[in-house]
Design a protein around this motif. Structure first.
Motif, PDB file in Angstrom:
ATOM      1  N   GLY A   1      -8.710   0.278   2.836  1.00 20.07           N
ATOM      2  CA  GLY A   1      -8.730  -0.038   4.200  1.00 20.07           C
ATOM      3  C   GLY A   1      -9.687  -1.147   5.063  1.00 20.07           C
ATOM      4  N   TYR A   2     -10.654  -1.095   4.393  1.00 17.86           N
ATOM      5  CA  TYR A   2     -11.114  -2.250   4.776  1.00 17.86           C
ATOM      6  C   TYR A   2     -11.149  -3.514   5.010  1.00 17.86           C
ATOM      7  N   ILE A   3     -10.787  -3.733   3.506  1.00 20.59           N
ATOM      8  CA  ILE A   3     -10.912  -5.320   3.239  1.00 20.59           C
ATOM      9  C   ILE A   3      -8.900  -5.567   3.783  1.00 20.59           C
ATOM     10  N   ASN A   4      -8.235  -4.888   3.848  1.00 19.28           N
ATOM     11  CA  ASN A   4      -7.123  -4.829   4.634  1.00 19.28           C
ATOM     12  C   ASN A   4      -7.969  -5.403   6.079  1.00 19.28           C
ATOM     13  N   GLY A   5      -8.473  -4.665   6.676  1.00 20.32           N
ATOM     14  CA  GLY A   5      -8.566  -4.813   8.225  1.00 20.32           C
ATOM     15  C   GLY A   5      -9.411  -5.959   8.376  1.00 20.32           C
ATOM     16  N   SER A   6     -10.144  -6.493   7.680  1.00 16.64           N
ATOM     17  CA  SER A   6     -10.366  -7.660   7.438  1.00 16.64           C
ATOM     18  C   SER A   6      -9.900  -8.958   7.894  1.00 16.64           C
ATOM     19  N   PHE A   7      -8.323  -8.267   6.386  1.00 19.41           N
ATOM     20  CA  PHE A   7      -7.609  -9.870   6.516  1.00 19.41           C
ATOM     21  C   PHE A   7      -7.004  -9.883   7.299  1.00 19.41           C
TER      22      PHE A   7
ATOM     23  N   ARG B   1     -20.261 -11.383   4.978  1.00 20.83           N
ATOM     24  CA  ARG B   1     -18.332 -11.080   5.518  1.00 20.83           C
ATOM     25  C   ARG B   1     -18.013 -12.336   5.016  1.00 20.83           C
ATOM     26  N   SER B   2     -17.527 -12.112   3.696  1.00 21.63           N
ATOM     27  CA  SER B   2     -16.676 -13.614   3.190  1.00 21.63           C
ATOM     28  C   SER B   2     -15.902 -14.175   4.134  1.00 21.63           C
ATOM     29  N   ASP B   3     -15.921 -15.756   3.877  1.00 20.29           N
ATOM     30  CA  ASP B   3     -15.103 -16.612   4.741  1.00 20.29           C
ATOM     31  C   ASP B   3     -13.428 -16.380   4.264  1.00 20.29           C
TER      32      ASP B   3
ATOM     33  N   GLY C   1     -11.085  -4.704  -2.085  1.00 21.10           N
ATOM     34  CA  GLY C   1     -11.850  -4.972  -2.130  1.00 21.10           C
ATOM     35  C   GLY C   1     -12.918  -4.307  -2.961  1.00 21.10           C
ATOM     36  N   ARG C   2     -14.512  -4.745  -2.850  1.00 19.94           N
ATOM     37  CA  ARG C   2     -14.915  -3.840  -3.803  1.00 19.94           C
ATOM     38  C   ARG C   2     -15.355  -2.375  -4.024  1.00 19.94           C
ATOM     39  N   VAL C   3     -14.677  -1.514  -3.029  1.00 18.67           N
ATOM     40  CA  VAL C   3     -14.910  -0.206  -3.394  1.00 18.67           C
ATOM     41  C   VAL C   3     -14.081   0.308  -4.318  1.00 18.67           C
ATOM     42  N   THR C   4     -12.703  -0.264  -4.049  1.00 18.16           N
ATOM     43  CA  THR C   4     -11.523  -0.299  -4.058  1.00 18.16           C
ATOM     44  C   THR C   4     -11.553  -0.746  -6.185  1.00 18.16           C
ATOM     45  N   PHE C   5     -12.331  -1.616  -6.687  1.00 18.04           N
ATOM     46  CA  PHE C   5     -12.564  -1.813  -8.283  1.00 18.04           C
ATOM     47  C   PHE C   5     -13.611  -1.215  -8.895  1.00 18.04           C
ATOM     48  N   GLU C   6     -14.538  -0.681  -7.819  1.00 17.28           N
ATOM     49  CA  GLU C   6     -15.097   0.269  -8.403  1.00 17.28           C
ATOM     50  C   GLU C   6     -15.264   1.723  -9.190  1.00 17.28           C
ATOM     51  N   LYS C   7     -14.195   2.146  -8.344  1.00 16.73           N
ATOM     52  CA  LYS C   7     -13.909   3.430  -8.525  1.00 16.73           C
ATOM     53  C   LYS C   7     -12.830   3.250  -9.285  1.00 16.73           C
ATOM     54  N   HIS C   8     -11.909   2.530  -9.378  1.00 16.88           N
ATOM     55  CA  HIS C   8     -10.509   2.436 -10.875  1.00 16.88           C
ATOM     56  C   HIS C   8     -10.829   2.017 -11.401  1.00 16.88           C
ATOM     57  N   ILE C   9     -11.758   1.174 -11.036  1.00 10.80           N
ATOM     58  CA  ILE C   9     -11.729  -0.282 -12.835  1.00 10.80           C
ATOM     59  C   ILE C   9     -13.382  -0.121 -13.399  1.00 10.80           C
TER      60      ILE C   9
ATOM     61  N   MET D   1       1.047  -1.326  -0.259  1.00  8.45           N
ATOM     62  CA  MET D   1       0.151  -0.163  -0.153  1.00  8.45           C
ATOM     63  C   MET D   1       0.640   1.245   0.144  1.00  8.45           C
ATOM     64  N   GLU D   2       0.078   2.317  -0.638  1.00  5.65           N
ATOM     65  CA  GLU D   2       0.680   3.638  -0.364  1.00  5.65           C
ATOM     66  C   GLU D   2       0.078   3.925   0.270  1.00  5.65           C
ATOM     67  N   THR D   3       0.925   4.989   1.646  1.00  5.87           N
ATOM     68  CA  THR D   3      -0.207   5.609   2.649  1.00  5.87           C
ATOM     69  C   THR D   3       1.327   7.204   3.066  1.00  5.87           C
TER      70      THR D   3
HETATM   71  N1  LIG Z   1      -3.072   4.681  -1.057  1.00  7.12           N
HETATM   72  C1  LIG Z   1      -3.215   3.397  -1.778  1.00  7.12           C
HETATM   73  O1  LIG Z   1      -1.957   2.198  -2.025  1.00  7.12           O
HETATM   74  C2  LIG Z   1      -4.834   1.823  -2.062  1.00  7.12           C
HETATM   75  C3  LIG Z   1      -5.360   1.276  -2.569  1.00  7.12           C
HETATM   76  C4  LIG Z   1      -6.388   1.097  -3.101  1.00  7.12           C
HETATM   77  C5  LIG Z   1      -7.594   1.437  -2.288  1.00  7.12           C
HETATM   78  N2  LIG Z   1      -6.932   2.842  -2.394  1.00  7.12           N
HETATM   79  C6  LIG Z   1      -8.075   3.627  -1.750  1.00  7.12           C
HETATM   80  O2  LIG Z   1      -9.390   3.135  -0.997  1.00  7.12           O
HETATM   81  C7  LIG Z   1     -10.475   3.843  -1.189  1.00  7.12           C
HETATM   82  C8  LIG Z   1     -11.259   3.355  -1.078  1.00  7.12           C
HETATM   83  O3  LIG Z   1     -11.582   1.770   0.235  1.00  7.12           O
HETATM   84  P1  LIG Z   1     -12.417   1.378   1.635  1.00  7.12           P
HETATM   85  O4  LIG Z   1     -11.784   0.966   2.953  1.00  7.12           O
HETATM   86  O5  LIG Z   1     -13.762   2.312   1.374  1.00  7.12           O
HETATM   87  O6  LIG Z   1     -13.098   0.067   0.577  1.00  7.12           O
HETATM   88  P2  LIG Z   1     -12.120  -1.641  -0.097  1.00  7.12           P
HETATM   89  O7  LIG Z   1     -11.541  -1.851   1.347  1.00  7.12           O
HETATM   90  O8  LIG Z   1     -11.872  -1.045  -0.963  1.00  7.12           O
HETATM   91  O9  LIG Z   1     -13.769  -1.614   0.264  1.00  7.12           O
HETATM   92  C9  LIG Z   1     -14.709  -2.343   1.310  1.00  7.12           C
HETATM   93  C10 LIG Z   1     -15.722  -3.615   0.728  1.00  7.12           C
HETATM   94  O10 LIG Z   1     -15.032  -4.669   0.555  1.00  7.12           O
HETATM   95  C11 LIG Z   1     -15.893  -4.900   1.018  1.00  7.12           C
HETATM   96  N3  LIG Z   1     -15.681  -6.149   2.348  1.00  7.12           N
HETATM   97  C12 LIG Z   1     -14.730  -5.731   2.960  1.00  7.12           C
HETATM   98  N4  LIG Z   1     -14.723  -6.656   3.663  1.00  7.12           N
HETATM   99  C13 LIG Z   1     -15.375  -7.750   3.867  1.00  7.12           C
HETATM  100  C14 LIG Z   1     -15.280  -8.818   4.291  1.00  7.12           C
HETATM  101  N5  LIG Z   1     -14.813  -9.668   5.532  1.00  7.12           N
HETATM  102  N6  LIG Z   1     -16.434  -9.727   3.580  1.00  7.12           N
HETATM  103  C15 LIG Z   1     -16.870  -9.222   2.262  1.00  7.12           C
HETATM  104  N7  LIG Z   1     -16.213  -7.915   2.073  1.00  7.12           N
HETATM  105  C16 LIG Z   1     -15.636  -7.192   2.328  1.00  7.12           C
HETATM  106  C17 LIG Z   1     -17.415  -4.882   1.728  1.00  7.12           C
HETATM  107  O11 LIG Z   1     -17.881  -4.879   0.368  1.00  7.12           O
HETATM  108  P3  LIG Z   1     -19.283  -4.720   0.274  1.00  7.12           P
HETATM  109  O12 LIG Z   1     -20.142  -3.257   0.688  1.00  7.12           O
HETATM  110  O13 LIG Z   1     -20.359  -4.329  -1.157  1.00  7.12           O
HETATM  111  O14 LIG Z   1     -20.192  -5.398   1.090  1.00  7.12           O
HETATM  112  C18 LIG Z   1     -16.807  -3.369   1.918  1.00  7.12           C
HETATM  113  O15 LIG Z   1     -17.753  -1.977   1.711  1.00  7.12           O
HETATM  114  C19 LIG Z   1     -10.693   4.309  -2.542  1.00  7.12           C
HETATM  115  O16 LIG Z   1     -10.996   5.788  -2.277  1.00  7.12           O
HETATM  116  C20 LIG Z   1      -9.373   3.854  -3.064  1.00  7.12           C
HETATM  117  O17 LIG Z   1      -8.637   4.603  -3.395  1.00  7.12           O
HETATM  118  C21 LIG Z   1      -5.550   3.365  -2.039  1.00  7.12           C
END
Ligand SMILES: NC(=O)c1ccc[n+]([C@@H]2O[C@H](COP(=O)([O-])OP(=O)(O)OC[C@H]3O[C@@H](n4cnc5c(N)ncnc54)[C@H](OP(=O)(O)O)[C@@H]3O)[C@@H](O)[C@H]2O)c1
Length: 239
Positions: free
Chosen positions: A173-179, A148-150, A50-58, A10-12
């Motif tokens: 961040g949310y998918i990272n936290g889940s992992f 919440r996926s297994d 995660g879903r949000v990242t793919f939705e935003k960038h892809i 990741m980049e922070t």
């Molecule tokens: N700086 C970097 O290196 C970097 C890299 C990647 C992304 N980003 C940025 O990160 C932001 C998005 O981050 P985000 O945290 O809001 O979203 P995210 O992690 O990309 O996606 C979160 C979504 O993933 C799904 N999810 C999360 N935990 C889950 C679990 N345990 N089981 C099943 N599904 C799970 C959920 O989808 P549903 O809501 O559909 O249930 C949740 O809303 C964007 O702005 C992107 O540009 C930055």
């Protein structure tokens, strides 16, 4: 012992934020390029977002008109469209929200163009959505019935079916936290950009949502490499 490792790449910013306006300023371009270049230094041929990242960038928020598909029962069995791809892009999308239009990453994302898409779903997605994925050649696997996926089941299956022994976990961040909560992060690879933006609504490297209690996870520093423009590349192993 798992037959695969997971590296969170990741980049922070200096305050651990992964999105926000700091990524839009001219100096941020260098760090975005470093992010891609350092991704290429790993042997992994699979990356996860995660879903949000793919939705935003892809997929850019695209929604597919599923009424073109009949609501005929599709067995909840994993669908493998391609095991011979140069690399795999893995989406965690339990509800099947992502509007995929093809089975590979499009040309806008030059560095990863042509990589095969595997999406991780819950069994509750619609028959039409599965019919759509089969038609366009997106592979899918099921990882339980809940929202919440297994995640371990998902990686176990992908590792076995696609012969993957190293996964790059690449946000958000949310998918990272889940992992991390699931004990599925072995290493950190952090590109630290020397910037801070004083907003409280941006996403941090690891987020836990409505799952507030988390044990402390410790890491051991492996390597620090200075980058240009005051940045650092930090490598940590799980302690
Ligand atoms: N700086 C970097 O290196 C970097 C890299 C990647 C992304 N980003 C940025 O990160 C932001 C998005 O981050 P985000 O945290 O809001 O979203 P995210 O992690 O990309 O996606 C979160 C979504 O993933 C799904 N999810 C999360 N935990 C889950 C679990 N345990 N089981 C099943 N599904 C799970 C959920 O989808 P549903 O809501 O559909 O249930 C949740 O809303 C964007 O702005 C992107 O540009 C930055």
């Amino acid at each position: 012992m798992r037959p695969y490792r997971v590296i969170c790449h990741m980049e922070t910013s200096l305050d651990g934020k992964i999105n926000g306006n700091y990524l839009e300023i001219p100096n941020a371009n260098y760090f975005a390029k470093q992010y891609e270049a350092l991704h290429q230094t790993f042997n992994s041929k699979a990356w996860i977002c995660g879903r949000v990242t793919f939705e935003k960038h892809i997929t850019y928020g695209k929604q597919i008109d599923l009424s073109q598909y009949p609501d005929t029962f599709v067995p909840r069995e994993d669908f493998v469209a391609n095991t011979n791809a140069p690399a795999y892009a893995i989406a965690i999308d339990p509800s099947g929200k992502l509007g995929w239009e093809q089975g590979t990453i499009h040309e806008d994302y030059e560095e990863r163009h042509g990589q095969h898409i595997i999406t991780v779903l819950s069994e509750n997605v619609s028959n039409q959505y599965l019919a759509h994925l089969r038609t366009i050649g997106v592979s899918y696997i099921f990882a339980g019935k809940s929202k919440r996926s297994d995640l371990k089941l998902a990686l176990d299956k992908i590792s076995q079916n696609y012969k993957i022994n190293e996964f790059m976990l690449e946000g958000g961040g949310y998918i990272n936290g889940s992992f991390l909560s699931a004990g599925l992060v072995d290493e950190l690879s952090l590109i630290l950009a020397p910037m801070v933006e004083g907003t409280s609504n941006s996403v941090a490297l690891f987020e836990y949502g409505d799952n507030p209690f988390q044990p402390v996870v410790e890491f051991t520093l492996e390597k620090v490499e200075p980058l240009e423009n005051g940045g650092l590349w930090l490598r940590y192993q799980l302690k």
